[in-house]
Enzyme design. Structure first.
Site, PDB file in Angstrom:
ATOM      1  N   TYR A 288       0.653  -1.192   0.063  1.00 25.99           N
ATOM      2  CA  TYR A 288      -0.030   0.014   0.013  1.00 25.99           C
ATOM      3  C   TYR A 288       0.942   1.183   0.090  1.00 25.99           C
ATOM      4  O   TYR A 288       1.990   1.294  -0.686  1.00 25.99           O
ATOM      5  CB  TYR A 288      -1.117  -0.176   1.089  1.00 25.99           C
ATOM      6  CG  TYR A 288      -1.994   0.876   0.865  1.00 25.99           C
ATOM      7  CD1 TYR A 288      -3.031   0.412  -0.057  1.00 25.99           C
ATOM      8  CD2 TYR A 288      -2.420   1.695   2.048  1.00 25.99           C
ATOM      9  CE1 TYR A 288      -3.990   1.444  -0.095  1.00 25.99           C
ATOM     10  CE2 TYR A 288      -3.580   2.569   1.632  1.00 25.99           C
ATOM     11  CZ  TYR A 288      -4.409   2.559   0.505  1.00 25.99           C
ATOM     12  OH  TYR A 288      -5.513   3.356   0.294  1.00 25.99           O
TER      13      TYR A 288
ATOM     14  N   LYS B 216     -20.689 -20.212  -9.907  1.00 26.22           N
ATOM     15  CA  LYS B 216     -19.842 -20.008 -11.229  1.00 26.22           C
ATOM     16  C   LYS B 216     -18.273 -19.642 -10.753  1.00 26.22           C
ATOM     17  O   LYS B 216     -17.716 -20.172 -11.596  1.00 26.22           O
ATOM     18  CB  LYS B 216     -20.495 -19.097 -12.057  1.00 26.22           C
ATOM     19  CG  LYS B 216     -20.337 -19.374 -13.303  1.00 26.22           C
ATOM     20  CD  LYS B 216     -20.814 -19.882 -14.256  1.00 26.22           C
ATOM     21  CE  LYS B 216     -20.804 -20.046 -15.804  1.00 26.22           C
ATOM     22  NZ  LYS B 216     -21.933 -20.887 -16.474  1.00 26.22           N
TER      23      LYS B 216
END
Length: 759
Positions: free
Chosen positions: A39, A94
């Site tokens: 970060y 899925k």
């Protein structure tokens, strides 16, 4: 759905945590520096690189392996318009399939928007996030419009699986079915029940492959679709409207049809209709959960019919998981800007061709006694065939490159296929140097358990990969019968040799030689004769000893030590060695770890342990890995003077005498062996650097316990071995749990050893 299944499904989705997916970091976040890199401030560096070159996003972010599964919930399974939120479990499911079958990461996105244009705007705005878009469970005709507009606006693949997935699998099935019944696609007549997304996509693909439009008749809920039936007919339907013949119903147009394609609803096709179809008809009854006609009913009136359904409890299941993960895998890997017709057709052909191949052991294991040889009951691969990714993804990637939609073309397809193979076999990268060396000079390897299904599957793999010249011991009739039953394509006398354990003419010489070896071990001539019939390991060992085979792999049946006792008696130890040892490799996410001695010596002496450590290091070098050996104990660098600790300290001294350049240290705790900082706290000047990769245990008990704990503690870990060390010939004794791939791996290792073993 019965109550028991319903409750099981609810529990599955609720526990141990709600849902089926999660996000896991791919970089460590263990220190302040890690955080600064992941970060602020470090993250600014890749941001600026991507600003300069948008394609750098594929280098510095997960975009290239990230697909969105997007739905508005208007056509969820057979449940209809249940809304975006209610469809979320399907979209998560899925995502699980993408990850399981192709290693693709997924964010499921449920959009509560029924207006097609607004839905399109939402999806198009997400393009910077994803490498591809999988549209899911969107009702017709809006799905056609949505996909078309998104394809026009977006520069990444957009794929409506309900249309194209079903179409690709169905088309592959039809191609193979026509091959079985010897009909030409340009000549056959097809009747279609249903004019939704899947049906239209199926017809489009079949026409692209040579089916004539005038040979297709489509029926929807109003009957036959013919020209002039209604004003303002949807373009997708109008494209397949036929001249008005006066026939209005499915029953009227089915007469003489070669193919019935059902994408409609249950019980649409009757037995009377099936009777009227042409010779050897193909019936694709794809409605779920109840098809247009049940296969037993169709077979009752037409035994010559080839039948496909969407259900797993009948042969020839048309299941979209056969294609969508692998199409996206290929598309993502070349940075495709679209999934075009060329890529879909490449997938069709790859799926169709795979059904002709020999059967995978994974499929054979999953589907038990089913006959999986190409024919009327097997015209499309099974969903769990691990080779789907290796066949479909490269075909799709190449089609993308050839058709000009690939932004990152693949330069080396052999290397790409090797990488994909890691999805199938986790040992592929580890075994690559061994396989490469074995292919240079394949040797004769005798497999005593030649009638075993796993051995036969392994033989097929060995021939396909060009790793060895197998010799199987067993009854020829049994071997031939099982090859046929397993759907394999190997041929005795061509691909491999059979030694008939009941009547080989060399057996008198074999038992005589075996008797000479064993006569001072309590074996009589009669017992030696019986061994040549009943003890296949003894037969194989004598063949290697006589030079009629170069190596042997045994042990897939029976007790390890019974096999080893024969091996030890026939071959003895190699020159300069006074013991044997067994080592197992564990391929874990954290790295490769080798453990010895797992099978041979219950309580080895320091001299034996020293020999085992040196032999283990030699073996590890064959895999292209620098050996780093730790001698393990409950004692940590002299903290105990127990007999066990003293033994390991003495072992270290003997190893340093034998192999002064070997990186080794001990005795030490297991955590000190694997974590350098822990080791350095106790022994800052240890010559062992980094994590040890060979762990030598003080006895078999410790080795076996450690190996089994590590083996089952990691769901992603796989094993290689046991590797037998110290015997004078290239021989390895496996265990009854050995998989087909483990047999293949050990044969390859034996071949490499045979290449450097004097005759």
């Amino acid at each position: 759905m019965d109550e028991q299944l319903k409750q099981s499904a609810l529990d599955f989705h609720e526990f141990p945590v709600p849902g089926k997916i999660q996000v896991s970091p791919t970089k460590p976040l263990a220190t302040q520096r890690d955080l600064a890199l992941a970060y602020s401030p470090g993250v600014a560096a890749p941001c600026l690189e991507i600003e300069k070159d948008p394609l750098a996003a594929y280098k510095y972010t997960a975009r290239g392996n990230l697909v969105a599964v997007i739905s508005n919930g208007t056509a969820v399974l057979g449940l209809g318009n249940i809304g975006a939120l209610a469809g979320k479990p399907v979209m998560e499911g899925k995502g699980v399939l993408f990850k399981k079958f192709a290693g693709i990461d997924v964010f499921d996105i449920e959009v509560d928007e029924l207006d097609p244009d607004k839905f399109i705007n939402v999806v198009a705005a997400l393009e910077p996030t994803f490498g591809g878009i999988n549209l899911e469970d969107i009702k017709a005709p809006e799905c056609f419009y949505i996909e078309q507009k998104l394809r026009e606006r977006m520069n990444i693949p957009v794929f409506h699986d309900d249309q194209h997935g079903t179409a690709i699998i169905s088309t592959a099935a039809i191609l193979n079915g026509l091959r079985v019944v010897e009909k030409n696609i340009s000549d056959v007549r097809m009747v279609v029940s249903g004019a939704g997304a899947a049906a239209i996509a199926c017809m489009n693909l079949l026409v692209a492959l040579g089916m004539q439009k005038h040979n297709i008749v489509v029926c929807d809920s109003k009957g036959v679709i013919y020209k002039g039936r209604e004003p303002n007919m949807a373009e997708t339907k109008a494209a397949y409207a036929v001249d008005d013949s006066g026939k209005r119903t499915l029953d009227e147009v089915i007469d003489g049809a070669d193919i019935f394609l059902g994408c409609s609803g249950p019980k649409v096709l009757t037995q009377e209709m099936v009777k009227k179809m042409a010779r050897a008809p193909m019936i694709l009854a794809l409605a779920n959960p109840e098809p247009e006609i049940l296969p037993p009913l169709a077979k009752e009136v037409r035994p010559d019919a080839i039948i496909c359904t969407g259900r797993s409890d009948y042969p020839n299941q048309v299941n979209n998981v056969l294609c969508f993960p692998f199409i996206f895998r290929g598309a993502l890997d070349v940075g495709a800007t679209a999934i075009n017709e060329e890529m879909k057709l490449a997938a069709v052909r790859a799926i169709a061709e795979l059904a002709h191949a020999e059967q995978s052991e994974v499929v054979a294991s999953a589907y038990g006694d089913q006959d999986l040889s190409f024919g009327p009951e097997y015209i499309i691969p099974k969903p769990f065939d691990p080779r789907l990714i290796v066949k479909i993804a490269p075909a799709v990637a190449k089609a993308a490159m050839d058709s000009g939609v690939a932004t990152r073309p693949i330069a080396d397809f052999d290397a790409y296929i090797d990488k994909l193979t890691e999805f199938v076999y986790k040992t592929n990268l580890f075994m690559k140097p061994i396989f490469s060396q074995a292919r240079k000079d394949p040797k004769r390897v005798v497999l005593p358990e030649g009638e075993e299904a796993r051995v036969l599957h392994a033989t097929q793999e060995l021939i396909t990969l060009g790793l060895a010249k197998p010799i199987l011991i067993g009854r020829p009739s049994v071997i031939e019968m099982r090859i046929q039953k397993l759907g394999l394509q190997i041929k005795a006398g061509v691909d491999f040799e059979i030694v008939n354990n009941e009547s080989d003419p060399r057996f008198k010489e074999y038992w005589s030689e075996y008797y000479q070896i064993m006569k001072r071990r309590g074996i009589t001539q009669e017992q030696a004769q019986r061994a040549m019939i009943g003890n296949h390991t003894a037969i194989g060992a004598i063949m290697v000893q006589r030079g009629e085979a170069d190596a042997m792999i045994c042990g897939t049946i029976g007790d390890y030590h019974e096999h080893f006792s024969v091996v030890k008696a026939v071959f003895g130890y190699r020159d300069g060695v006074h013991t044997a040892g067994a080592m197992n490799a564990l391929l874990l996410p954290s790295g490769n770890t080798f453990i010895a001695d797992t099978y041979v010596n219950e309580d080895p002496t320091p001299e034996q342990l020293a020999e085992i450590a040196v032999m283990a290091a030699e073996t590890v070098r064959r895999f292209g890995i620098e050996p780093k050996v730790a001698l393990l104990s409950h004692s940590n660098f002299g903290s105990s003077n127990s007999l066990s600790a003293s033994k390991m300290r003495e072992t270290l001294e003997r190893v340093r005498e034998r192999a002064p350049d070997l990186m080794i240290d001990g005795e030490m705790h297991g955590d000190a062996a694997l974590v350098e900082s822990i080791r350095n706290d106790r022994m800052p000047d240890s010559p062992l650097k980094g994590a040890a990769n060979i762990l030598v245990m003080p006895n078999m008990e410790a080795a076996r316990i450690s190996y089994n704990l590590l083996r089952v503690s990691s769901s992603e870990g796989v094993t290689v071995g046991p590797v037998l060390m110290g015997v004078s010939k290239p021989v390895h004794v496996l265990t009854p749990i050995a998989s087909v791939r483990r047999i293949v791996n050990m044969v390859a290792l034996a071949v490499v050893e045979a290449q450097t073993t004097p005759l």
